[in-house]
Design a protein around this motif. Structure first.
Motif, PDB file in Angstrom:
ATOM      1  N   LEU A  92      16.466 -33.907  13.674  1.00  0.00           N
ATOM      2  CA  LEU A  92      17.336 -35.079  13.854  1.00  0.00           C
ATOM      3  C   LEU A  92      17.954 -35.520  12.508  1.00  0.00           C
ATOM      4  O   LEU A  92      17.135 -36.320  11.752  1.00  0.00           O
ATOM      5  N   THR A  93      19.086 -34.987  11.968  1.00  0.00           N
ATOM      6  CA  THR A  93      19.280 -35.292  10.601  1.00  0.00           C
ATOM      7  C   THR A  93      21.033 -35.503  10.520  1.00  0.00           C
ATOM      8  O   THR A  93      21.758 -35.244  11.265  1.00  0.00           O
ATOM      9  N   THR A  94      21.270 -35.817   9.122  1.00  0.00           N
ATOM     10  CA  THR A  94      22.770 -35.944   8.965  1.00  0.00           C
ATOM     11  C   THR A  94      23.398 -34.725   8.302  1.00  0.00           C
ATOM     12  O   THR A  94      24.392 -34.485   8.020  1.00  0.00           O
ATOM     13  N   TYR A  95      22.332 -33.740   7.907  1.00  0.00           N
ATOM     14  CA  TYR A  95      22.713 -32.532   7.256  1.00  0.00           C
ATOM     15  C   TYR A  95      22.850 -31.319   7.942  1.00  0.00           C
ATOM     16  O   TYR A  95      22.118 -31.016   8.890  1.00  0.00           O
ATOM     17  N   ASP A  96      24.128 -30.875   7.883  1.00  0.00           N
ATOM     18  CA  ASP A  96      24.521 -29.544   8.715  1.00  0.00           C
ATOM     19  C   ASP A  96      24.942 -28.165   7.868  1.00  0.00           C
ATOM     20  O   ASP A  96      25.529 -27.516   8.260  1.00  0.00           O
ATOM     21  N   THR A  97      24.423 -28.276   6.553  1.00  0.00           N
ATOM     22  CA  THR A  97      24.776 -27.095   5.661  1.00  0.00           C
ATOM     23  C   THR A  97      24.087 -25.750   6.348  1.00  0.00           C
ATOM     24  O   THR A  97      23.120 -26.083   7.029  1.00  0.00           O
ATOM     25  N   ASP A  98      24.715 -24.639   6.121  1.00  0.00           N
ATOM     26  CA  ASP A  98      24.222 -23.440   6.674  1.00  0.00           C
ATOM     27  C   ASP A  98      22.568 -23.095   5.980  1.00  0.00           C
ATOM     28  O   ASP A  98      21.808 -22.826   6.798  1.00  0.00           O
ATOM     29  N   ALA A  99      22.496 -23.622   4.619  1.00  0.00           N
ATOM     30  CA  ALA A  99      21.004 -23.729   4.175  1.00  0.00           C
ATOM     31  C   ALA A  99      20.037 -24.522   4.937  1.00  0.00           C
ATOM     32  O   ALA A  99      18.905 -23.998   5.311  1.00  0.00           O
ATOM     33  N   ASP A 100      20.464 -25.547   5.203  1.00  0.00           N
ATOM     34  CA  ASP A 100      19.414 -26.534   5.946  1.00  0.00           C
ATOM     35  C   ASP A 100      19.231 -26.023   7.531  1.00  0.00           C
ATOM     36  O   ASP A 100      17.753 -25.940   7.804  1.00  0.00           O
ATOM     37  N   ILE A 101      20.350 -25.606   8.151  1.00  0.00           N
ATOM     38  CA  ILE A 101      20.004 -24.844   9.464  1.00  0.00           C
ATOM     39  C   ILE A 101      19.136 -23.845   9.466  1.00  0.00           C
ATOM     40  O   ILE A 101      18.164 -23.854  10.253  1.00  0.00           O
ATOM     41  N   THR A 102      19.350 -22.942   8.520  1.00  0.00           N
ATOM     42  CA  THR A 102      18.607 -21.728   8.355  1.00  0.00           C
ATOM     43  C   THR A 102      17.180 -21.860   8.123  1.00  0.00           C
ATOM     44  O   THR A 102      16.190 -21.541   8.825  1.00  0.00           O
ATOM     45  N   ARG A 103      17.037 -22.816   7.154  1.00  0.00           N
ATOM     46  CA  ARG A 103      15.444 -23.381   6.831  1.00  0.00           C
ATOM     47  C   ARG A 103      14.721 -23.802   7.725  1.00  0.00           C
ATOM     48  O   ARG A 103      13.673 -23.473   8.172  1.00  0.00           O
ATOM     49  N   ALA A 104      15.402 -24.761   8.507  1.00  0.00           N
ATOM     50  CA  ALA A 104      14.750 -25.334   9.561  1.00  0.00           C
ATOM     51  C   ALA A 104      14.497 -24.404  10.793  1.00  0.00           C
ATOM     52  O   ALA A 104      13.245 -24.551  11.440  1.00  0.00           O
ATOM     53  N   ILE A 105      15.425 -23.663  11.215  1.00  0.00           N
ATOM     54  CA  ILE A 105      15.131 -22.756  12.509  1.00  0.00           C
ATOM     55  C   ILE A 105      14.051 -21.773  11.824  1.00  0.00           C
ATOM     56  O   ILE A 105      13.092 -21.299  12.680  1.00  0.00           O
ATOM     57  N   GLU A 106      14.075 -21.075  10.480  1.00  0.00           N
ATOM     58  CA  GLU A 106      13.034 -20.323  10.196  1.00  0.00           C
ATOM     59  C   GLU A 106      11.741 -21.077  10.148  1.00  0.00           C
ATOM     60  O   GLU A 106      10.660 -20.200  10.260  1.00  0.00           O
ATOM     61  N   ALA A 107      11.695 -22.122   9.900  1.00  0.00           N
ATOM     62  CA  ALA A 107      10.353 -22.916   9.969  1.00  0.00           C
ATOM     63  C   ALA A 107       9.860 -23.134  11.423  1.00  0.00           C
ATOM     64  O   ALA A 107       8.712 -23.554  11.534  1.00  0.00           O
ATOM     65  N   GLY A 108      10.579 -22.946  12.518  1.00  0.00           N
ATOM     66  CA  GLY A 108      10.105 -22.863  13.761  1.00  0.00           C
ATOM     67  C   GLY A 108      10.875 -24.154  14.579  1.00  0.00           C
ATOM     68  O   GLY A 108      10.160 -24.419  15.285  1.00  0.00           O
ATOM     69  N   ALA A 109      11.637 -24.741  13.938  1.00  0.00           N
ATOM     70  CA  ALA A 109      12.216 -26.089  14.750  1.00  0.00           C
ATOM     71  C   ALA A 109      12.924 -25.549  16.193  1.00  0.00           C
ATOM     72  O   ALA A 109      13.659 -24.373  15.933  1.00  0.00           O
ATOM     73  N   THR A 110      12.606 -26.191  17.292  1.00  0.00           N
ATOM     74  CA  THR A 110      13.281 -25.662  18.406  1.00  0.00           C
ATOM     75  C   THR A 110      14.702 -26.138  18.518  1.00  0.00           C
ATOM     76  O   THR A 110      15.231 -25.637  19.372  1.00  0.00           O
ATOM     77  N   GLY A 111      15.186 -27.168  17.925  1.00  0.00           N
ATOM     78  CA  GLY A 111      16.458 -27.806  18.161  1.00  0.00           C
ATOM     79  C   GLY A 111      16.961 -28.472  16.912  1.00  0.00           C
ATOM     80  O   GLY A 111      16.260 -28.714  16.011  1.00  0.00           O
ATOM     81  N   TYR A 112      18.035 -28.406  16.713  1.00  0.00           N
ATOM     82  CA  TYR A 112      18.742 -29.181  15.448  1.00  0.00           C
ATOM     83  C   TYR A 112      19.785 -30.032  15.924  1.00  0.00           C
ATOM     84  O   TYR A 112      21.005 -29.532  16.406  1.00  0.00           O
ATOM     85  N   LEU A 113      19.659 -31.226  15.975  1.00  0.00           N
ATOM     86  CA  LEU A 113      20.841 -32.487  16.204  1.00  0.00           C
ATOM     87  C   LEU A 113      21.084 -33.089  15.094  1.00  0.00           C
ATOM     88  O   LEU A 113      20.071 -33.463  14.231  1.00  0.00           O
ATOM     89  N   LEU A 114      22.496 -33.644  15.100  1.00  0.00           N
ATOM     90  CA  LEU A 114      22.691 -34.548  14.165  1.00  0.00           C
ATOM     91  C   LEU A 114      22.701 -35.813  14.660  1.00  0.00           C
ATOM     92  O   LEU A 114      22.880 -36.107  15.939  1.00  0.00           O
ATOM     93  N   LYS A 115      22.549 -36.925  13.745  1.00  0.00           N
ATOM     94  CA  LYS A 115      22.358 -38.137  14.140  1.00  0.00           C
ATOM     95  C   LYS A 115      23.826 -39.032  14.733  1.00  0.00           C
ATOM     96  O   LYS A 115      23.610 -39.863  15.246  1.00  0.00           O
ATOM     97  N   ALA A 116      24.826 -38.254  14.463  1.00  0.00           N
ATOM     98  CA  ALA A 116      26.282 -38.811  14.750  1.00  0.00           C
ATOM     99  C   ALA A 116      26.136 -38.443  16.461  1.00  0.00           C
ATOM    100  O   ALA A 116      27.060 -38.951  17.012  1.00  0.00           O
ATOM    101  N   GLU A 117      25.334 -37.843  17.186  1.00  0.00           N
ATOM    102  CA  GLU A 117      25.399 -37.288  18.352  1.00  0.00           C
ATOM    103  C   GLU A 117      24.919 -38.879  19.365  1.00  0.00           C
ATOM    104  O   GLU A 117      24.675 -39.698  19.012  1.00  0.00           O
ATOM    105  N   ARG A 118      25.715 -38.624  20.649  1.00  0.00           N
ATOM    106  CA  ARG A 118      25.616 -39.837  21.426  1.00  0.00           C
ATOM    107  C   ARG A 118      24.076 -40.031  21.977  1.00  0.00           C
ATOM    108  O   ARG A 118      23.534 -38.992  22.106  1.00  0.00           O
TER     109      ARG A 118
END
Length: 216
Positions: A92-118
């Protein structure tokens, strides 16, 4: 005769990890409105999140990526996934760069949500994560799909050599020595590598290179 009430659902047990106390307080209040979600712990650093995940065994860890000093959210995610059976990490973050997303998914994150979501999207993502299902914010999903559709970058042999040294954690000076080239040449090649992989950090370059099997 009074009809029996169905048993209350077992709540999803949540561990919050964010280095901002105000953000944690806001999330705590928000999640407290949902009867089937229970916050069992709060962490202000990556190291604290790893320790609490081991002790509390939450169903879902809500993980920010930037955590100040110490390990970041990606490394904390990697350690939690490897060391806590049954725990799912939802970034749950404000960062949505390709590098951030790739690293998080590579690390095993189940999901990736932005703090701006409802809030409703956050609640749904938490419930999905508890079941091991992947949830991505629409902007994140779009970036993932765009990357999948984009042809793989073509690297020169020298760029692959430098990436290989980079993956070993070597700095520019050591890479130059290992490959018998100048530091200026290393910097030039790194700039081209970053452009081709659409990243702006060494860690991002290595993560994308591993994802796309570009390392020698």
């Amino acid at each position: 005769m009074t009809a029996a009430h169905p048993p209350a659902p077992v709540p999803v047990r949540i561990l919050l990890c964010d280095d901002h106390a105000v953000v944690r307080a806001g999330l705590l209040a928000l999640l407290g409105s949902e009867p089937d979600i229970e916050v069992v712990g709060e962490a202000g650093s990556g190291e604290e999140a790893v320790a609490l995940a081991t002790r509390l065994a939450p169903d879902v860890v809500l993980m920010d990526l930037q955590l100040g000093e110490g390990i970041d959210g990606v490394e904390a995610t990697r350690r939690i996934v490897a060391g806590t059976e049954g725990a799912h990490v939802l970034v749950l973050t404000t960062y949505d760069t390709d590098a951030d997303i790739t690293r998080a998914i590579e690390a095993g994150a189940t999901g990736y949500l932005l703090k701006a979501e409802r809030p409703e999207e956050l609640f749904a993502a938490i419930r999905s994560a508890a079941q091991g299902s992947t949830t991505l914010s629409p902007p994140v999903a779009s970036r993932v799909m765009a990357r999948m559709r984009k042809p793989l970058p073509t690297l020169t042999d020298r760029e692959r050599d430098i990436l290989g040294q980079l993956s070993r954690g070597l700095g520019n000076r050591d890479i130059a020595r290992a490959l018998f080239i100048s530091e200026a040449t290393v910097k030039t090649h790194l700039g081209r590598i970053y452009d081709k992989l659409d990243v702006d950090t060494r860690a991002g370059a290595v993560a994308v290179a591993k994802e796309q099997r570009l390392l020698p």
